[in-house]
Motif scaffolding. Structure first.
Motif, PDB file in Angstrom:
ATOM      1  N   UNK A  48       0.851  -1.200   0.000  1.00 13.75           N
ATOM      2  CA  UNK A  48       0.000   0.000   0.000  1.00 13.75           C
ATOM      3  C   UNK A  48       0.885   1.248   0.000  1.00 13.75           C
ATOM      4  N   UNK A  49       0.558   2.225  -0.816  1.00 11.09           N
ATOM      5  CA  UNK A  49       1.369   3.431  -0.957  1.00 11.09           C
ATOM      6  C   UNK A  49       0.730   4.565  -0.147  1.00 11.09           C
ATOM      7  N   UNK A  50       1.262   4.828   1.058  1.00 11.69           N
ATOM      8  CA  UNK A  50       0.697   5.860   1.922  1.00 11.69           C
ATOM      9  C   UNK A  50       0.935   7.257   1.361  1.00 11.69           C
ATOM     10  N   UNK A  51       1.959   7.439   0.560  1.00 11.51           N
ATOM     11  CA  UNK A  51       2.214   8.764   0.000  1.00 11.51           C
ATOM     12  C   UNK A  51       1.093   9.206  -0.934  1.00 11.51           C
ATOM     13  N   UNK A  52       0.395   8.256  -1.523  1.00  6.76           N
ATOM     14  CA  UNK A  52      -0.707   8.586  -2.419  1.00  6.76           C
ATOM     15  C   UNK A  52      -2.060   8.532  -1.706  1.00  6.76           C
ATOM     16  N   UNK A  53      -2.041   8.225  -0.421  1.00  4.58           N
ATOM     17  CA  UNK A  53      -3.288   8.071   0.328  1.00  4.58           C
ATOM     18  C   UNK A  53      -3.923   9.432   0.619  1.00  4.58           C
ATOM     19  N   UNK A  54      -5.248   9.460   0.677  1.00  2.41           N
ATOM     20  CA  UNK A  54      -5.990  10.674   1.030  1.00  2.41           C
ATOM     21  C   UNK A  54      -6.032  10.902   2.534  1.00  2.41           C
ATOM     22  N   UNK A  55      -5.643   9.895   3.323  1.00  2.11           N
ATOM     23  CA  UNK A  55      -5.727   9.997   4.781  1.00  2.11           C
ATOM     24  C   UNK A  55      -4.858  11.146   5.288  1.00  2.11           C
ATOM     25  N   UNK A  56      -5.395  11.939   6.214  1.00  2.00           N
ATOM     26  CA  UNK A  56      -4.722  13.144   6.673  1.00  2.00           C
ATOM     27  C   UNK A  56      -4.571  13.230   8.190  1.00  2.00           C
ATOM     28  N   UNK A  57      -5.560  12.725   8.930  1.00  2.00           N
ATOM     29  CA  UNK A  57      -5.599  12.884  10.381  1.00  2.00           C
ATOM     30  C   UNK A  57      -5.903  11.548  11.040  1.00  2.00           C
ATOM     31  N   UNK A  58      -5.225  11.282  12.171  1.00  2.67           N
ATOM     32  CA  UNK A  58      -5.557  10.135  13.008  1.00  2.67           C
ATOM     33  C   UNK A  58      -6.058  10.613  14.352  1.00  2.67           C
ATOM     34  N   UNK A  59      -7.233  10.155  14.765  1.00  2.00           N
ATOM     35  CA  UNK A  59      -7.774  10.450  16.098  1.00  2.00           C
ATOM     36  C   UNK A  59      -7.645   9.179  16.930  1.00  2.00           C
ATOM     37  N   UNK A  60      -6.734   9.204  17.894  1.00  2.00           N
ATOM     38  CA  UNK A  60      -6.437   7.999  18.649  1.00  2.00           C
ATOM     39  C   UNK A  60      -6.942   8.110  20.082  1.00  2.00           C
ATOM     40  N   UNK A  61      -7.227   6.974  20.675  1.00  2.00           N
ATOM     41  CA  UNK A  61      -7.661   6.919  22.064  1.00  2.00           C
ATOM     42  C   UNK A  61      -7.802   5.476  22.490  1.00  2.00           C
ATOM     43  N   UNK A  62      -8.287   5.281  23.707  1.00  2.00           N
ATOM     44  CA  UNK A  62      -8.497   3.938  24.225  1.00  2.00           C
ATOM     45  C   UNK A  62      -7.311   3.343  24.940  1.00  2.00           C
TER      46      UNK A  62
END
Length: 436
Positions: free
Chosen positions: A200-214
């Motif tokens: 999987x190529x993360x450089x081409x991914x649209x993902x921008x933000x991670x909201x983490x918890x738990x």
């Protein structure tokens, strides 16, 4: 539809204005709990305190603490303040050590909760129109539903993917052009590892933000996820007993702290042993009083989470107090031959050693009456060597650094990359075999 946006009249209020809001709400909340909940009325009467005695924020110290045992003793509905036909939702803890903690929400409570979530999401850079992929599990856990409805309130498209089936998560990120990932940090790291094996190529991914918890997200783990996925990862904090996620959240200007939603929560930091307030900025146990809970009011809840709180305005412009990210709890302290050790100390040591991944496991045993501690340390691929002498030297260096920091001699065992089990829920850092 008018979605909630940055609220400067609340989020940049002066300390005097914030305290005034808190005091007005505190008086109302104490009266509500006293009038509606038999348990609180009895405890206040035993302490010789009436709601009218609360005239300043400091007067909250006249009131008794609430802790998890109280919630177990009153299971399931003993602390509810409204009839059950007004409760729109129940959540609970897992109940793995006995009866679960059961909490309830009416329409007002759910509206406040979603507003808190929308606020923390905005601090992390989420905007209306973002596409949020939910990798928290749904069910009685507050994280999935809490983030879900708050993000919808902000105007985001939410995909309720839940946890597991990691290849499907990657497919949805790519096909649906997702921009926000909600997950535990350990599961986010697992997604990254599976993606690497799939090309999987993360450089081409649209993902921008991670909201983490738990679960805690040590700096080294956050850095690794951000580097792998090319996203900005932020933490948020909350607990089932006082609402769920949304108590505090990380802004992009102060990555090591989280803004508390002070118009909805009154915080205290106390000495875990005495219960007395610590000096401002000092480390202690976080105590929370939700100021807007109707169905399930909670007064002075002892979280057992250790933190510091500072009140200076943030570079982002917000004036709400910031809590240091929780890295340890009063009840996760390990006592090894009379020495107190926190998993946080081990994480901090390993984070400073090149070639070591953020994944580790502490294993406690008892050998003929003496406690022993082993630390399983996962290596990065570049740290592997065919030389036994080189690997043994590396192992001894890690053991020495751990001893210098924790004052305990630990047996260090090096584990190959991906050798520490990954989990979809909260990461297990300690395996205590002493009572088995």
């Amino acid at each position: 539809m008018a979605y909630p946006i940055f609220q400067p009249n609340i989020e940049t209020a002066s300390r005097e204005e914030i305290r005034s809001i808190q005091l007005e709400k505190l008086k109302t909340q104490v009266s509500w709990a006293y009038d509606k909940v038999d348990w609180y009325r009895a405890r206040f009467d035993e302490a010789g305190v009436k709601p009218a005695d609360i005239q300043t924020l400091e007067d909250i110290r006249l009131l008794p603490f609430t802790d998890k045992q109280v919630l177990r003793d009153t299971y399931p509905f003993g602390l509810f303040a409204v009839p059950l036909n007004e409760v729109l939702r129940l959540h609970s803890s897992s109940g793995t050590t006995g009866k679960p903690i059961v909490v309830g929400y009416n329409a007002h409570d759910l509206d406040v909760w979603s507003d808190c979530i929308a606020r923390l999401a905005q601090m992390a850079g989420v905007v209306p129109g973002d596409r949020a992929q939910m990798a928290f599990g749904y069910g009685m856990f507050t994280g999935g539903f809490g983030l879900h409805y708050g993000l919808e309130k902000l105007g985001c498209m939410v995909v309720p993917a839940s946890s597991g089936n990691t290849e499907r998560h990657l497919m949805m990120i790519e096909d649906y052009q997702m921009t926000v990932l909600i997950a535990t940090p350990s599961y986010a790291m697992h997604i990254g590892e599976v993606a690497e094996s799939c090309g999987f190529d993360w450089e081409k991914s649209s993902l921008r933000v991670g909201l983490f918890g738990g679960e805690p997200c040590p700096p080294a783990l956050k850095q690794e996820i951000e580097s792998t996925m090319h996203i900005t990862c932020t933490d948020n904090y909350g607990l089932t007993e006082v609402m769920g996620p949304g108590v505090s959240g990380e802004c992009l200007a102060s990555r090591d702290h989280q803004h508390i939603a002070e118009d909805h929560f009154l915080w205290e930091v106390v000495d875990p042993e005495t219960g007395n307030a610590v000096e401002e900025g000092g480390e202690g146990e976080l105590v929370l009083t939700p100021l807007d809970k109707q169905a399930f009011p909670v007064i002075r809840y002892r979280t057992h989470d250790l933190t510091r709180v500072i009140c200076e305005p943030c570079a982002c412009g917000r004036t709400h107090a910031r809590m240091e990210k929780v890295r340890s709890r009063t009840d996760d302290m390990l006592i090894i031959r009379g020495t107190n050790v926190y998993p946080r100390q081990v994480a901090d040591v390993l984070a400073g050693i090149a070639g070591v991944s953020p994944h580790f496991r502490i294993v406690l045993d008892n050998d003929k009456g003496l406690d022993t501690m082993s630390v399983l340390v996962e290596l990065e691929p570049e740290a592997l060597s065919d030389s036994f002498a080189a690997m043994d030297t590396f192992r001894k260096r890690i053991a020495e650094k751990l001893k210098q920091n924790t004052l305990v001699s630990a047996q260090v065992k090096l584990v190959e990359p991906n050798g520490i089990e990954r989990t979809f829920g909260k990461t297990k850092y300690v395996e205590d075999n002493r009572k088995k």
